[in-house]
Design a protein around this motif. Sequence first.
Motif, mmCIF file in Angstrom:
data_model
loop_
_atom_site.group_PDB
_atom_site.id
_atom_site.type_symbol
_atom_site.label_atom_id
_atom_site.label_comp_id
_atom_site.label_asym_id
_atom_site.label_seq_id
_atom_site.Cartn_x
_atom_site.Cartn_y
_atom_site.Cartn_z
ATOM 1 N N GLY A 1 -57.339 -11.709 -4.013
ATOM 2 C CA GLY A 1 -55.893 -11.890 -3.922
ATOM 3 C C GLY A 1 -55.444 -11.813 -2.484
ATOM 4 O O GLY A 1 -55.227 -10.715 -1.951
ATOM 5 N N LEU A 2 -55.308 -12.956 -1.822
ATOM 6 C CA LEU A 2 -54.915 -12.991 -0.421
ATOM 7 C C LEU A 2 -53.396 -13.039 -0.319
ATOM 8 O O LEU A 2 -52.735 -13.875 -0.942
ATOM 9 C CB LEU A 2 -55.536 -14.201 0.277
ATOM 10 C CG LEU A 2 -57.079 -14.246 0.265
ATOM 11 C CD1 LEU A 2 -57.575 -15.481 1.003
ATOM 12 C CD2 LEU A 2 -57.671 -12.976 0.878
ATOM 13 N N THR A 3 -52.837 -12.135 0.477
ATOM 14 C CA THR A 3 -51.383 -11.978 0.562
ATOM 15 C C THR A 3 -50.789 -12.573 1.829
ATOM 16 O O THR A 3 -49.582 -12.787 1.912
ATOM 17 C CB THR A 3 -51.024 -10.490 0.527
ATOM 18 O OG1 THR A 3 -51.538 -9.853 1.717
ATOM 19 C CG2 THR A 3 -51.608 -9.821 -0.701
ATOM 20 N N GLY A 4 -51.653 -12.795 2.852
ATOM 21 C CA GLY A 4 -51.145 -13.216 4.152
ATOM 22 C C GLY A 4 -51.119 -12.091 5.162
ATOM 23 O O GLY A 4 -50.971 -12.329 6.363
ATOM 24 N N ASP A 5 -51.269 -10.863 4.703
ATOM 25 C CA ASP A 5 -51.374 -9.725 5.624
ATOM 26 C C ASP A 5 -52.834 -9.517 5.990
ATOM 27 O O ASP A 5 -53.689 -9.389 5.103
ATOM 28 C CB ASP A 5 -50.811 -8.466 4.963
ATOM 29 C CG ASP A 5 -50.977 -7.237 5.854
ATOM 30 O OD1 ASP A 5 -50.197 -7.089 6.809
ATOM 31 O OD2 ASP A 5 -51.921 -6.440 5.601
ATOM 32 N N PHE A 6 -53.133 -9.455 7.275
ATOM 33 C CA PHE A 6 -54.519 -9.424 7.742
ATOM 34 C C PHE A 6 -55.286 -8.237 7.177
ATOM 35 O O PHE A 6 -56.380 -8.392 6.620
ATOM 36 C CB PHE A 6 -54.561 -9.405 9.271
ATOM 37 C CG PHE A 6 -55.949 -9.232 9.833
ATOM 38 C CD1 PHE A 6 -56.877 -10.257 9.765
ATOM 39 C CD2 PHE A 6 -56.325 -8.031 10.421
ATOM 40 C CE1 PHE A 6 -58.162 -10.098 10.277
ATOM 41 C CE2 PHE A 6 -57.609 -7.860 10.933
ATOM 42 C CZ PHE A 6 -58.529 -8.900 10.861
ATOM 43 N N HIS A 7 -54.761 -7.039 7.306
ATOM 44 C CA HIS A 7 -55.509 -5.849 6.882
ATOM 45 C C HIS A 7 -55.656 -5.799 5.361
ATOM 46 O O HIS A 7 -56.728 -5.459 4.838
ATOM 47 C CB HIS A 7 -54.827 -4.589 7.421
ATOM 48 C CG HIS A 7 -54.907 -4.470 8.909
ATOM 49 N ND1 HIS A 7 -56.095 -4.266 9.571
ATOM 50 C CD2 HIS A 7 -53.938 -4.560 9.860
ATOM 51 C CE1 HIS A 7 -55.865 -4.212 10.886
ATOM 52 N NE2 HIS A 7 -54.574 -4.395 11.085
ATOM 53 N N THR A 8 -54.607 -6.147 4.658
ATOM 54 C CA THR A 8 -54.689 -6.166 3.195
ATOM 55 C C THR A 8 -55.718 -7.190 2.730
ATOM 56 O O THR A 8 -56.544 -6.912 1.850
ATOM 57 C CB THR A 8 -53.314 -6.493 2.589
ATOM 58 O OG1 THR A 8 -52.367 -5.507 3.003
ATOM 59 C CG2 THR A 8 -53.383 -6.526 1.072
#
Length: 429
Positions: A9-16
């Motif tokens: 699940g990629l959110t666009g936040d690098f660390h997440t």
Amino acid sequence: MTATTPKPGLTGDFHTDSTALTRFLGDLAGRSTGEPAHGPLRTAARLARRRFLERHADRLYEELTDGRRAFHRLDDLAGAAADAVPGLVPTKAELEVERCRSQREKLGLEIDHGIFFHALLGSELSGRHLLDAMRRPTERALAALSGFRATGRADFGVVTVERRGDVGEVTVANTAFLNAEDDLLVAALEAAVDLVLLDDSVRVGVMRGGPMTHPRYARRRVFGAGINLTRLYEGRISLIDFFLTRELGYIHKILRGLSVPDDGRDWWPEPVEKPWVAAVDSFAIGGGAQILLVFDRVICAEGAYLTLPALREGIIPGVANLRLPRTGGNRLSRQMIFADRRIEADSPEGRLLCDEVVPEERMETAVAEAAATLAAPAVLGNRRVLHAHEEPEDELRRYMAAYAIEQSRRLHSPDLVENLERTWISRNR
């Protein structure tokens, strides 16, 4: 990818997204043990890596290079990426295990490097910085520089460098393999090219093959026999240390010289650059023919020939696909790349690729004359403008982004393995 294969699940936040990718890849790694290089789980993992890098390549590069203040070579960059985002690229320990496998037995781990460098080189911001990093002098050359300045000679085993007046002569002597290139030879050539560029008393570089010991070519000079197919069959030719470093290291340095930091001390920093002469005795096959395209003057002995057998071998011939059409035209390029056409140096087609063809006994004189001509002070400015027009650095960067992906896939394609097997069998009958 199967219907039951999850997606990170990629959110666009690098660390997440880094955490999600690592978790996802760790799960797939546990399930894909024993799966072949192109199995569905490995394919799912590669797609996840691609999607992550499409979103975060520049941010990751900033993390790995301290905001682009550090200049890392390809291998160090990949190693840092393996630590920063576990699972994104193979670790050095995983690569060591993979390197012990024959090409047929490999799991295709280097395809992940292809995905990684495709993303970095495809970015104008990160890719330009990476090209600049790869044009810095190698530690091996810097360690040898004081000795070379004092004695005028350096020996890297399969390559030697000798200063003769204002000429730095690089002699390739991988005699066991007719000067075929492998990881070790590429590293030695880059160090040798660096020394020629770093020594202020050298004005022109020359590259020539040394005398061979092979019975068929005993005491004859050979420029190059292409990629070392024995090492490739054994699984000891690396995507990073051979295919990518070769193009972005010594070959790019011959073309554009060493990059220098823009530290504000000069109003327009100049690269450390020299013109180069190639001296071709006997033949230049594969990679040997490819690199002629970056030299300022190519001198061939009568009877010499050039070929590009990469298609027959199953690989892509370096940057020849970009440079050869500009030099030989589209039709000749396709005949050489797609049909392995042999080009005699002393032929109309050969004259497009060679500047001068001379009797073997005149090679030394012809090379010396060419070097003397290229030592003229105005040559550097002219070649710099010529290269900027003929091959802008961004054009090379975009080519290398595509090349990273395509060559990594070629290395693990069934037809390449079959070609290697046939060659190995025929050589050992």
